[in-house]
Design an enzyme around this catalytic site. Structure first.
Site, PDB file in Angstrom:
ATOM      1  N   CYS A 191      39.777  35.426  35.677  1.00  0.00           N
ATOM      2  CA  CYS A 191      38.975  34.427  34.955  1.00  0.00           C
ATOM      3  C   CYS A 191      39.843  33.741  33.887  1.00  0.00           C
ATOM      4  O   CYS A 191      40.812  33.084  34.213  1.00  0.00           O
ATOM      5  CB  CYS A 191      37.702  35.074  34.388  1.00  0.00           C
ATOM      6  SG  CYS A 191      36.476  33.869  33.834  1.00  0.00           S
ATOM      7  N   HIS A 248      35.290  36.941  39.236  1.00  0.00           N
ATOM      8  CA  HIS A 248      35.332  38.305  38.707  1.00  0.00           C
ATOM      9  C   HIS A 248      35.256  39.292  39.866  1.00  0.00           C
ATOM     10  O   HIS A 248      34.169  39.575  40.368  1.00  0.00           O
ATOM     11  CB  HIS A 248      34.152  38.541  37.761  1.00  0.00           C
ATOM     12  CG  HIS A 248      34.297  37.842  36.458  1.00  0.00           C
ATOM     13  ND1 HIS A 248      34.970  38.384  35.382  1.00  0.00           N
ATOM     14  CD2 HIS A 248      33.871  36.623  36.050  1.00  0.00           C
ATOM     15  CE1 HIS A 248      34.946  37.538  34.364  1.00  0.00           C
ATOM     16  NE2 HIS A 248      34.285  36.455  34.753  1.00  0.00           N
ATOM     17  N   GLU A 267      35.474  42.414  39.781  1.00  0.00           N
ATOM     18  CA  GLU A 267      34.725  43.604  39.359  1.00  0.00           C
ATOM     19  C   GLU A 267      33.213  43.389  39.417  1.00  0.00           C
ATOM     20  O   GLU A 267      32.446  44.341  39.320  1.00  0.00           O
ATOM     21  CB  GLU A 267      35.170  44.041  37.956  1.00  0.00           C
ATOM     22  CG  GLU A 267      34.636  43.226  36.793  1.00  0.00           C
ATOM     23  CD  GLU A 267      35.329  41.885  36.548  1.00  0.00           C
ATOM     24  OE1 GLU A 267      35.000  41.253  35.531  1.00  0.00           O
ATOM     25  OE2 GLU A 267      36.191  41.469  37.357  1.00  0.00           O
TER      26      GLU A 267
END
EC number: 4.3.2.10
Length: 195
Positions: A77, A175, A177
């Site tokens: 990001c 992202h 994650e």
């Protein structure tokens, strides 16, 4: 394998640490230049505003360390955006790893882009076992225009580079994650990349 997540006060580092743990690895949070240099893999997260994030990097000297790293590094990001030459956000000079600039989305689209969007034109081992047009999770108001370092693309008003690669450096606008099984696979692929 030693995995270091750069801790400079501008990242959702705990969620990345947990994502790495789910893959069966441990990651260390560190702002120590020597520890970062000795890592096998480095994750450079970022959430927030580009100008203040760069100020934090400069205050610790990490702005000089990161571009010199030789092992695989992935920016996530804002981390990816800070690896570029310049960002329109706060008129910020970046680390100059990727030879491109960061632009603000224009007024024809809702800003920030929040939610799931597709990645296409996948061109890297980072995307092994990831299908074309898979969905990933994004939250951002600024983007990298299509450029020569592009290894994945997303469309949101314009086509833009949603992932970058140059030498040992990688960057993803999304992202991993927070991107379910697709993000997990991308992180797993990164951790398998040989330096």
């Amino acid at each position: 394998m030693k995995i270091v997540i750069i801790d400079y006060g501008a990242g959702n580092i705990q969620s990345i640490k947990f994502a790495v743990q789910r893959l069966g690895y441990e990651a260390v949070l560190s702002s120590n230049a020597e520890e970062i240099k000795k890592a096998d893999k480095v994750i450079f997260p970022g959430v927030g505003e580009a100008g203040s994030a760069m100020r934090m990097l400069r205050s610790t000297g990490l702005d000089k360390v990161i571009p010199t790293l030789k092992q695989p590094v992935i920016g996530i990001c804002l981390g990816m955006q800070l690896m570029c030459n310049h960002s329109e956000e706060g008129n910020t000079t970046g680390l100059g790893i990727f030879n491109t600039d960061v632009k603000r989305f224009d007024k024809t689209v809702k800003v920030p882009q929040i939610g799931w969007n597709q990645i296409t034109n996948l061109e890297s081992h980072l995307f092994d076992n990831v299908a074309e047009s898979e969905y990933v999770y994004l939250v951002h108001s600024y983007y990298v225009p299509e450029c020569s370092d592009e290894i994945a693309r997303t469309e949101y008003g314009v086509n833009y580079s949603t992932a970058l690669h140059r030498d040992n450096f990688y960057g993803v606008q999304f992202h991993p994650e927070k991107s379910s099984k697709t993000g997990e696979q991308i992180l797993r692929n990164f951790l398998k990349i040989e330096s």
